[in-house]
Design a protein around this motif. Structure first.
Motif, PDB file in Angstrom:
ATOM      1  N   SER A  75       0.836  -1.199   0.000  1.00  0.00           N
ATOM      2  CA  SER A  75       0.000   0.000   0.000  1.00  0.00           C
ATOM      3  C   SER A  75       0.871   1.250   0.000  1.00  0.00           C
ATOM      4  N   VAL A  76       0.193   2.395   0.054  1.00  0.00           N
ATOM      5  CA  VAL A  76       0.838   3.705   0.037  1.00  0.00           C
ATOM      6  C   VAL A  76       0.609   4.377   1.386  1.00  0.00           C
ATOM      7  N   ASP A  77       1.622   5.026   1.906  1.00  0.00           N
ATOM      8  CA  ASP A  77       1.490   5.805   3.141  1.00  0.00           C
ATOM      9  C   ASP A  77       0.338   6.802   2.961  1.00  0.00           C
ATOM     10  N   PRO A  78      -0.693   6.767   3.808  1.00  0.00           N
ATOM     11  CA  PRO A  78      -1.837   7.666   3.641  1.00  0.00           C
ATOM     12  C   PRO A  78      -1.456   9.140   3.581  1.00  0.00           C
ATOM     13  N   ARG A  79      -0.340   9.520   4.200  1.00  0.00           N
ATOM     14  CA  ARG A  79       0.093  10.919   4.135  1.00  0.00           C
ATOM     15  C   ARG A  79       0.476  11.317   2.712  1.00  0.00           C
ATOM     16  N   LEU A  80       0.881  10.323   1.894  1.00  0.00           N
ATOM     17  CA  LEU A  80       1.374  10.588   0.545  1.00  0.00           C
ATOM     18  C   LEU A  80       0.314  10.368  -0.520  1.00  0.00           C
ATOM     19  N   GLY A  81      -0.841   9.836  -0.132  1.00  0.00           N
ATOM     20  CA  GLY A  81      -1.900   9.607  -1.104  1.00  0.00           C
ATOM     21  C   GLY A  81      -2.479   8.212  -1.008  1.00  0.00           C
ATOM     22  N   THR A  82      -3.109   7.784  -2.079  1.00  0.00           N
ATOM     23  CA  THR A  82      -3.769   6.483  -2.139  1.00  0.00           C
ATOM     24  C   THR A  82      -3.160   5.665  -3.272  1.00  0.00           C
ATOM     25  N   LEU A  83      -3.549   4.398  -3.348  1.00  0.00           N
ATOM     26  CA  LEU A  83      -3.117   3.589  -4.481  1.00  0.00           C
ATOM     27  C   LEU A  83      -3.620   4.191  -5.790  1.00  0.00           C
ATOM     28  N   GLY A  84      -4.789   4.789  -5.740  1.00  0.00           N
ATOM     29  CA  GLY A  84      -5.317   5.459  -6.922  1.00  0.00           C
ATOM     30  C   GLY A  84      -4.431   6.611  -7.356  1.00  0.00           C
ATOM     31  N   ASP A  85      -3.936   7.385  -6.390  1.00  0.00           N
ATOM     32  CA  ASP A  85      -3.009   8.473  -6.716  1.00  0.00           C
ATOM     33  C   ASP A  85      -1.718   7.918  -7.324  1.00  0.00           C
ATOM     34  N   PHE A  86      -1.249   6.796  -6.785  1.00  0.00           N
ATOM     35  CA  PHE A  86      -0.041   6.174  -7.325  1.00  0.00           C
ATOM     36  C   PHE A  86      -0.247   5.737  -8.773  1.00  0.00           C
ATOM     37  N   VAL A  87      -1.390   5.105  -9.045  1.00  0.00           N
ATOM     38  CA  VAL A  87      -1.667   4.637 -10.402  1.00  0.00           C
ATOM     39  C   VAL A  87      -1.758   5.816 -11.373  1.00  0.00           C
ATOM     40  N   GLU A  88      -2.372   6.917 -10.940  1.00  0.00           N
ATOM     41  CA  GLU A  88      -2.458   8.095 -11.806  1.00  0.00           C
ATOM     42  C   GLU A  88      -1.069   8.678 -12.064  1.00  0.00           C
ATOM     43  N   PHE A  89      -0.223   8.683 -11.031  1.00  0.00           N
ATOM     44  CA  PHE A  89       1.158   9.126 -11.214  1.00  0.00           C
ATOM     45  C   PHE A  89       1.878   8.241 -12.231  1.00  0.00           C
ATOM     46  N   MET A  90       1.711   6.919 -12.112  1.00  0.00           N
ATOM     47  CA  MET A  90       2.376   6.004 -13.036  1.00  0.00           C
ATOM     48  C   MET A  90       1.885   6.226 -14.461  1.00  0.00           C
ATOM     49  N   ARG A  91       0.594   6.429 -14.624  1.00  0.00           N
ATOM     50  CA  ARG A  91       0.050   6.657 -15.962  1.00  0.00           C
ATOM     51  C   ARG A  91       0.666   7.910 -16.580  1.00  0.00           C
ATOM     52  N   THR A  92       0.776   8.964 -15.779  1.00  0.00           N
ATOM     53  CA  THR A  92       1.315  10.227 -16.286  1.00  0.00           C
ATOM     54  C   THR A  92       2.798  10.090 -16.611  1.00  0.00           C
ATOM     55  N   ALA A  93       3.541   9.406 -15.746  1.00  0.00           N
ATOM     56  CA  ALA A  93       4.966   9.208 -15.997  1.00  0.00           C
ATOM     57  C   ALA A  93       5.183   8.422 -17.287  1.00  0.00           C
ATOM     58  N   HIS A  94       4.435   7.352 -17.458  1.00  0.00           N
ATOM     59  CA  HIS A  94       4.584   6.547 -18.671  1.00  0.00           C
ATOM     60  C   HIS A  94       4.182   7.345 -19.907  1.00  0.00           C
ATOM     61  N   ASP A  95       3.181   8.199 -19.762  1.00  0.00           N
ATOM     62  CA  ASP A  95       2.741   9.029 -20.885  1.00  0.00           C
ATOM     63  C   ASP A  95       3.857   9.962 -21.352  1.00  0.00           C
ATOM     64  N   ARG A  96       4.722  10.372 -20.423  1.00  0.00           N
ATOM     65  CA  ARG A  96       5.840  11.256 -20.770  1.00  0.00           C
ATOM     66  C   ARG A  96       7.111  10.476 -21.096  1.00  0.00           C
ATOM     67  N   GLY A  97       6.996   9.159 -21.166  1.00  0.00           N
ATOM     68  CA  GLY A  97       8.141   8.332 -21.528  1.00  0.00           C
ATOM     69  C   GLY A  97       9.095   8.028 -20.393  1.00  0.00           C
ATOM     70  N   LEU A  98       8.668   8.239 -19.151  1.00  0.00           N
ATOM     71  CA  LEU A  98       9.524   7.995 -17.991  1.00  0.00           C
ATOM     72  C   LEU A  98       9.262   6.614 -17.411  1.00  0.00           C
ATOM     73  N   ARG A  99      10.306   5.916 -17.064  1.00  0.00           N
ATOM     74  CA  ARG A  99      10.181   4.674 -16.302  1.00  0.00           C
ATOM     75  C   ARG A  99      10.303   5.001 -14.814  1.00  0.00           C
ATOM     76  N   VAL A 100       9.814   4.082 -13.983  1.00  0.00           N
ATOM     77  CA  VAL A 100       9.836   4.304 -12.539  1.00  0.00           C
ATOM     78  C   VAL A 100      10.317   3.037 -11.848  1.00  0.00           C
ATOM     79  N   ILE A 101      11.267   3.195 -10.924  1.00  0.00           N
ATOM     80  CA  ILE A 101      11.658   2.120 -10.026  1.00  0.00           C
ATOM     81  C   ILE A 101      11.440   2.609  -8.593  1.00  0.00           C
ATOM     82  N   ALA A 102      11.401   1.701  -7.648  1.00  0.00           N
ATOM     83  CA  ALA A 102      11.133   2.080  -6.261  1.00  0.00           C
ATOM     84  C   ALA A 102      12.051   1.315  -5.324  1.00  0.00           C
ATOM     85  N   ASP A 103      12.251   1.863  -4.147  1.00  0.00           N
ATOM     86  CA  ASP A 103      13.053   1.188  -3.133  1.00  0.00           C
ATOM     87  C   ASP A 103      12.408  -0.124  -2.727  1.00  0.00           C
TER      88      ASP A 103
END
Length: 547
Positions: A75-103
């Motif tokens: 899950s996502v720390d509630p202070r930072l948002g929701t899983l829905g916010d994470f998915v929207e971030f991922m969609r936007t990043a991919h739309d701009r051609g950015l890949r994402v990795i995480a700790d």
């Protein structure tokens, strides 16, 4: 060297940008950075030119260790948002051609994680063996990781009468990765986030992760090979970027001993520390020796290069005298130092704001063999907060405008240092931000730097680091002056006689004489990237060739 370009090897010439969601941008006005705020700045990141975002931990946490004490890996720390916010971030990043990795922080959990709560509930708990327990505290390793907070790696649990292992803080009990159930659960964690779009993970403290696997039971490195195979099956081109702070001869086995079936990339801590020694001495020797000693990784692996990251600037692979040289040059005050082995400062303040030296250092980073990794805010010279505890000094809020711009709240989650900001840098064509953009653009255009064979050259001056990168018949020569005096590098470019060297960072060309020896003037802290072009053909030569 012949370059083989495939999308699965995208990380070979990626530009990685590490950020903390909590301190990057506040999107809802509560003073804490979040995924909404980060999503709002995706265009800024894409415009900077970076190709891969590395997210520091964003999972639910009691926040005793800046998110590295996790209570829920799904899950996502509630202070930072929701899983829905994470998915929207991922969609936007991919739309701009950015890949994402995480700790990937699975060498331990928080002591409040449900797994550990169940494990410590009794010796017969089904999850008892998910952690490392002992009737007596075993001998400590030679060095406790955080000597300012802990004097042992064993903590007594009064409820069960046993001791549990915590390599780091006592509130972070170590997971027992020798347990097949734990290994399966870690794979499920990876699979979960990959389904949501991640292209891989930065693996925290890898040697500590596998050290609890007894060689009598299995090869500890089998775990890394299992993770790599699992990820490749799920998504070709996914990466494991490992934090492995070891000497070269020990580090190679984390790639997979020639097979390249474990970690995809490893941070080069040895070259990083030697680079700082060279910068302190204004002598290229220590860094040049590291680059000459560094072994080639397996074919489908890569080194990750960095000068600063989110932790302390560790200098543990240097001698005590060498550490003291760097302390004297870049962190003479005791509150700038940490653990007796490192500095808790960001790069620009360490250079006293000398923009020539700062720009040279980042030019050096992008020209070195490997994948460059930036820490958020480096592109604007973001400052540090030495009043913060420990390593938190460098994890300051991103500054977007003269007023701050991180949040509309009166009090941000952490103190925001005065200093440079994105808005001012965008308006200044000579700013550090524009320089970083140029370096990224030239790096992405110069595949030789990432894919080529690298040779350290004798520059004829101790302050100058010179190296060449060759691939598919193409060559780039990079030259950096680490001193504040003008100098001249004299390079032996045998085999490139009468070729033309075109400056990639400024306008200008240099012709290599027939002797193959070329002289290159360098300003104080000067840097030059030179692309080699074919020899110029005179009209007489062309006439003879035509006949």
């Amino acid at each position: 060297m012949r370059m083989t370009y495939t999308s699965d090897l995208w990380w070979k010439n990626a530009v990685v940008y590490c950020l903390d969601v909590e301190t990057f941008k506040d999107g809802n006005g509560d003073g804490i950075g979040d995924f909404r705020g980060l999503t709002q700045e995706i265009d800024y990141l894409a415009g900077l030119g970076i190709t891969c975002l590395w997210l520091m931990p964003f999972y639910p946490t009691p926040n005793k260790d800046d998110g590295y004490d996790v209570t829920d890996f799904y899950s996502v720390d509630p202070r930072l948002g929701t899983l829905g916010d994470f998915v929207e971030f991922m969609r936007t990043a991919h739309d701009r051609g950015l890949r994402v990795i995480a700790d990937l922080v699975v060498n331990h959990t928080s002591d409040q994680h449900p797994w550990f709560v169940e494990s410590r509930s009794g010796r017969d708990s089904p999850r008892r063996d998910w952690y490392v327990w002992s009737d007596t505290p075993e001998p400590n390793p030679k060095e406790v990781v955080f000597p300012d907070k802990e004097d042992s790696v064993w903590e007594h649990d009064p409820h069960t009468g046993q001791y549990y292992l915590h390599t780091f803080y006592r509130h972070q009990p170590d997971l027992n990765v020798a347990n097949p159930e734990v290994r399966d659960e870690i794979a499920r964690v990876l699979g979960f986030w990959m389904e949501l779009g991640l292209s891989g993970f930065r693996v925290d403290a890898v040697p500590f992760l596998i050290e609890n696997v007894s060689p009598e039971l299995a090869d500890p490195h089998d775990f890394l090979a299992e993770l790599r195979a699992f990820m490749t099956r799920r998504k070709g081109g996914s990466v494991l970027l490992g934090e492995v702070n070891l000497e070269y001869d020990q580090l190679l086995e984390y790639f997979g001993d020639g097979l390249g079936d474990q970690l995809t990339m490893c941070f080069d801590f040895v070259a990083m520390q030697r680079a700082w020694l060279s910068l302190a001495r204004r002598d290229a020797g220590p860094l040049a020796s590291a680059l000459r000693e560094r072994p080639e990784p397996p074919k489908d692996c890569q080194w990750a290069m960095f000068l600063r990251n989110h932790d302390e600037l560790t200098l543990d692979k240097l001698t005590e005298d060498e550490r003291q040289e760097i302390f004297a040059a870049f962190g003479p005050d005791k509150d700038m130092q940490i653990f007796g082995r490192g500095l808790r400062r960001r790069l620009p303040p360490m250079f006293g704001g000398d923009e020539r030296r700062i720009k040279m250092a980042y030019s050096l980073l992008f020209s070195l063999p490997g994948t460059p990794v930036l820490f958020y805010g480096e592109e604007i010279g973001l400052g540090e907060d030495l009043s913060a505890e420990g390593r938190m000094a460098v994890r300051t809020p991103m500054r977007w405008s003269a007023e701050g711009g991180f949040t509309q709240a009166e009090r941000p989650v952490r103190a925001m240092p005065d200093g440079p900001n994105v808005a001012d840098h965008r308006r200044d064509n000579d700013s550090l931000l524009r320089w970083i953009q140029l370096l990224i653009e030239r790096y992405r255009e110069s595949l030789e730097l990432a894919w080529g064979d690298h040779t350290v050259l004798d520059a004829g001056d101790p302050a100058v680091l010179a190296h060449r990168c060759d691939a598919d018949g193409a060559t780039i020569v990079a030259v950096h002056n680490l001193d504040d005096r003008e100098c001249e590098a004299e390079l032996d470019l045998t085999g490139l006689e009468r070729c033309v060297l075109t400056d990639l960072l400024v306008d200008g060309t240099v012709k290599v004489p027939g002797s193959g020896r070329v002289r290159l003037p360098l300003d104080p802290y000067g840097c030059r990237w030179l692309r080699v072009s074919a020899p110029e053909v005179s009209p007489e030569d062309a006439s003879v060739k035509a006949q």
